[in-house]
Scaffold this motif. Structure first.
Motif, PDB file in Angstrom:
ATOM      1  N   LEU A 197     -11.077  21.759   0.895  1.00 50.20           N
ATOM      2  CA  LEU A 197     -11.418  22.754   1.907  1.00 50.20           C
ATOM      3  C   LEU A 197     -10.847  24.124   1.559  1.00 50.20           C
ATOM      4  O   LEU A 197     -11.560  25.138   1.581  1.00 50.20           O
ATOM      5  CB  LEU A 197     -10.887  22.312   3.278  1.00 50.20           C
ATOM      6  CG  LEU A 197     -11.059  23.312   4.422  1.00 50.20           C
ATOM      7  CD1 LEU A 197     -12.534  23.589   4.683  1.00 50.20           C
ATOM      8  CD2 LEU A 197     -10.376  22.796   5.687  1.00 50.20           C
ATOM      9  N   ILE A 198      -9.574  24.178   1.218  1.00 50.01           N
ATOM     10  CA  ILE A 198      -8.942  25.457   0.871  1.00 50.01           C
ATOM     11  C   ILE A 198      -9.481  25.974  -0.462  1.00 50.01           C
ATOM     12  O   ILE A 198      -9.715  27.171  -0.642  1.00 50.01           O
ATOM     13  CB  ILE A 198      -7.412  25.319   0.807  1.00 50.01           C
ATOM     14  CG1 ILE A 198      -6.872  24.764   2.125  1.00 50.01           C
ATOM     15  CG2 ILE A 198      -6.766  26.663   0.489  1.00 50.01           C
ATOM     16  CD1 ILE A 198      -7.172  25.635   3.325  1.00 50.01           C
ATOM     17  N   GLY A 199      -9.710  25.083  -1.400  1.00 52.84           N
ATOM     18  CA  GLY A 199     -10.232  25.488  -2.707  1.00 52.84           C
ATOM     19  C   GLY A 199     -11.597  26.124  -2.604  1.00 52.84           C
ATOM     20  O   GLY A 199     -11.885  27.129  -3.271  1.00 52.84           O
ATOM     21  N   VAL A 200     -12.473  25.561  -1.746  1.00 55.59           N
ATOM     22  CA  VAL A 200     -13.782  26.171  -1.532  1.00 55.59           C
ATOM     23  C   VAL A 200     -13.618  27.572  -0.973  1.00 55.59           C
ATOM     24  O   VAL A 200     -14.309  28.514  -1.381  1.00 55.59           O
ATOM     25  CB  VAL A 200     -14.640  25.308  -0.583  1.00 55.59           C
ATOM     26  CG1 VAL A 200     -15.912  26.047  -0.184  1.00 55.59           C
ATOM     27  CG2 VAL A 200     -15.004  23.989  -1.242  1.00 55.59           C
ATOM     28  N   GLY A 201     -12.685  27.730  -0.030  1.00 56.24           N
ATOM     29  CA  GLY A 201     -12.439  29.049   0.548  1.00 56.24           C
ATOM     30  C   GLY A 201     -12.003  30.058  -0.490  1.00 56.24           C
ATOM     31  O   GLY A 201     -12.448  31.217  -0.485  1.00 56.24           O
ATOM     32  N   VAL A 202     -11.154  29.627  -1.416  1.00 58.02           N
ATOM     33  CA  VAL A 202     -10.700  30.530  -2.479  1.00 58.02           C
ATOM     34  C   VAL A 202     -11.878  30.991  -3.329  1.00 58.02           C
ATOM     35  O   VAL A 202     -12.022  32.183  -3.640  1.00 58.02           O
ATOM     36  CB  VAL A 202      -9.634  29.835  -3.361  1.00 58.02           C
ATOM     37  CG1 VAL A 202      -9.321  30.674  -4.596  1.00 58.02           C
ATOM     38  CG2 VAL A 202      -8.363  29.586  -2.560  1.00 58.02           C
ATOM     39  N   LEU A 203     -12.736  30.066  -3.720  1.00 64.62           N
ATOM     40  CA  LEU A 203     -13.892  30.420  -4.551  1.00 64.62           C
ATOM     41  C   LEU A 203     -14.893  31.272  -3.791  1.00 64.62           C
ATOM     42  O   LEU A 203     -15.480  32.213  -4.346  1.00 64.62           O
ATOM     43  CB  LEU A 203     -14.574  29.153  -5.068  1.00 64.62           C
ATOM     44  CG  LEU A 203     -13.773  28.320  -6.076  1.00 64.62           C
ATOM     45  CD1 LEU A 203     -14.513  27.035  -6.420  1.00 64.62           C
ATOM     46  CD2 LEU A 203     -13.493  29.120  -7.342  1.00 64.62           C
ATOM     47  N   VAL A 204     -15.098  30.971  -2.511  1.00 65.43           N
ATOM     48  CA  VAL A 204     -16.050  31.735  -1.712  1.00 65.43           C
ATOM     49  C   VAL A 204     -15.593  33.180  -1.556  1.00 65.43           C
ATOM     50  O   VAL A 204     -16.390  34.120  -1.700  1.00 65.43           O
ATOM     51  CB  VAL A 204     -16.254  31.082  -0.331  1.00 65.43           C
ATOM     52  CG1 VAL A 204     -16.936  32.045   0.640  1.00 65.43           C
ATOM     53  CG2 VAL A 204     -17.091  29.823  -0.472  1.00 65.43           C
ATOM     54  N   PHE A 205     -14.314  33.372  -1.285  1.00 58.51           N
ATOM     55  CA  PHE A 205     -13.813  34.724  -1.036  1.00 58.51           C
ATOM     56  C   PHE A 205     -13.470  35.481  -2.319  1.00 58.51           C
ATOM     57  O   PHE A 205     -12.987  36.605  -2.251  1.00 58.51           O
ATOM     58  CB  PHE A 205     -12.589  34.667  -0.109  1.00 58.51           C
ATOM     59  CG  PHE A 205     -12.946  34.458   1.332  1.00 58.51           C
ATOM     60  CD1 PHE A 205     -13.353  35.522   2.126  1.00 58.51           C
ATOM     61  CD2 PHE A 205     -12.922  33.188   1.889  1.00 58.51           C
ATOM     62  CE1 PHE A 205     -13.709  35.323   3.453  1.00 58.51           C
ATOM     63  CE2 PHE A 205     -13.272  32.979   3.213  1.00 58.51           C
ATOM     64  CZ  PHE A 205     -13.666  34.062   3.999  1.00 58.51           C
ATOM     65  N   THR A 206     -13.718  34.868  -3.462  1.00 60.77           N
ATOM     66  CA  THR A 206     -13.524  35.571  -4.746  1.00 60.77           C
ATOM     67  C   THR A 206     -14.838  35.592  -5.523  1.00 60.77           C
ATOM     68  O   THR A 206     -15.580  36.571  -5.459  1.00 60.77           O
ATOM     69  CB  THR A 206     -12.403  34.905  -5.571  1.00 60.77           C
ATOM     70  OG1 THR A 206     -12.675  33.493  -5.724  1.00 60.77           O
ATOM     71  CG2 THR A 206     -11.049  35.090  -4.896  1.00 60.77           C
TER      72      THR A 206
END
Length: 484
Positions: A93-102
């Motif tokens: 969940l957090i990893g997807v957020g990192v990729l989405v916001f970068t």
């Protein structure tokens, strides 16, 4: 259609899937035939001539689209889940957020700003041709019209995916007709002999390097569709209505537009379609075609941002979940609006931007394919996609699947070692296999190895799921949990 499914990340039920194969084909064709696709063809003409350019575009787009379509649409269509939610087993969940916001956010904001600037340049060229003005490519009029394009794209997007689909039914056939007309006028004003004899505009000394750079550029263009495809594919009714329409619609539409753009650049000497469309078609017809394609750019922006805003909403957890859809869409357009004040910079960095984006997207696709098709054998626990923290089998370590994140870093680093688009440094492998293809494979292998070492041996991550969870069952489970 359920608003929570359309504007959120809940799975779509069968009755909520509104697009047939033809509907989705027209969506993809209208996405592919926009002025940026002509710019891709014109940029390819910088490196290679007409025949080599066609080969480079076919090879490059086929490779990029083939990998991208499998990675982005297969799981989303099968489970009816927005594509960044379905990525939680791969990155957490957090990893997807990192990729989405970068990676995703930067890529899609860059494309959106480029599309808006191209609308501004198109209107400027029409004004110069019809009113005798002398606005330059970096004039303030370009920015003003670009901002208006952003505003119109926001308005269309705020109406939701149904409005986007209805517009594309009319825009896509018109774009095909316009492109055929442009090719006709191009041949009528020049000749096939002149076209085949025309040399590249700014090649390097090594012809093989020129060809492979052109192929790699087009591979990256194919991968650049990744951020928008899965969230749209879940709107289709059957798997065959998603996979082949996505691949064929994008491939055909892209190639047609790129070939016209390349031919015009080779014969007229300019890779910018907003410069040569009016001289090619004449002050009236050329202006009409340019304005029509500019409107298609706006519908393209709407489609791009729909998927990206869905990604932002789900990646933020509860932070943005209650923000009204129009407000969230408007916040996305802030940076693209700012970038319209720098039109020449965006054009100058076009090829570098596309290629570097391809480095990260190809690595992401490698990890996604390895996870979904090899390790999980297309089985995902839908209830666990919507559980948080330790309640979900996809929580991994602190909400991050470090195998997935490391695989992306390894694949992207390998890509940039094989081919650095900023410095143009290459390794011998690049002249044989491009950079994207080996980067995808390396990222996939890295994911398989790291997943086994970090998680599978400990029984973490739900890799050995045996039962396939249906969409209806999952949706009921998620609803019941939210009520509780």
């Amino acid at each position: 259609m359920d608003q929570a499914a359309t504007y959120g990340s809940l799975p779509l039920l069968k009755r909520e899937r509104i697009w047939s194969g033809w509907d989705y084909t027209w969506v993809n064709v209208s996405l592919a035939i926009a002025t940026w696709a002509f710019l891709v063809g014109g940029s390819t003409a910088l490196l290679v001539g007409f025949q080599d350019g066609i080969a480079a575009m076919i090879i490059g787009n086929a490779i990029g689209l083939g990998i991208m379509v499998l990675a982005s649409t297969a799981a989303s269509q099968r489970y009816g889940v927005e594509q960044y939610t379905i990525l939680r087993p791969v990155f957490g969940l957090i990893g997807v957020g990192v990729l989405v916001f970068t990676v995703i956010l930067i890529t899609e904001m860059g494309w959106s700003s480029l599309l808006a600037i191209m609308v501004g340049r198109a209107v400027t060229q029409v004004a110069n041709a019809t009113a005798g003005t002398d606005f330059g490519s970096g004039s303030f009029l370009v920015t003003v019209v670009g901002l208006l394009a952003v505003l119109l794209a926001w308005f269309i997007l705020s109406r939701g995916p149904v409005a986007i689909g209805k517009l594309n039914k009319f825009v896509a056939p018109g774009l095909v007709a316009v492109t055929v007309f442009m090719m006709f006028f191009l041949v009528a004003n020049t000749s096939w002999d002149q076209l085949f004899a025309a040399g590249p505009l700014a090649p390097f000394e090594d012809s093989q390097l020129n060809f492979m750079m052109a192929v790699e550029f087009n591979v990256a263009v194919g991968f650049s569709w990744y951020p928008v495809m899965g969230s749209m594919a879940r709107m289709t009714r059957k798997p065959k209505a998603a996979l082949w329409p996505a691949f064929s619609g994008l491939l055909i539409g892209t190639l047609v537009a790129q070939i016209v753009g390349m031919a015009a650049a080779l014969t007229l000497g300019d890779s910018d379609p907003t410069v040569w469309m009016v001289p090619l078609g004449g002050p009236l017809l050329g202006a009409f075609m340019l304005l029509f394609i500019s409107f298609a750019n706006i519908t393209s922006m709407s489609s791009i941002v729909y998927s990206t805003v869905l990604a932002i909403r789900q990646a933020s957890g509860n932070l943005l979940g209650r923000v009204p859809w129009p407000v969230l869409c408007a916040s996305f357009f802030v940076l693209p609006g700012i970038l319209t004040f720098f039109p020449d910079f965006m054009y100058d960095q076009f090829m570098i931007f596309v290629t570097i984006s391809g480095a990260f997207l190809s690595a992401m696709c490698g990890a996604i394919l390895a996870d979904y098709f090899v390790l999980r054998r297309q089985r995902v626990s839908l209830p666990d996609l919507y559980r948080y923290r330790g309640e979900s089998t996809y929580h991994f370590t602190g909400g991050i699947n470090w195998a997935g994140m490391a695989a992306v870093a390894i694949g992207a680093a390998f890509y940039l070692w094989v081919y650095n688009p900023a410095t143009l440094e290459t390794q011998p492998l690049f002249l044989l296999l491009t950079a994207s293809l080996p980067a995808t494979v390396i990222a996939g292998i890295a994911y398989l190895a790291l997943s086994h070492v970090l998680y599978r041996v400990r029984g973490v991550g739900g890799f050995d799921l045996q039962a396939d969870t249906g969409t209806s069952t999952a949706l009921t489970a998620v609803t019941d949990e939210s009520k509780a």
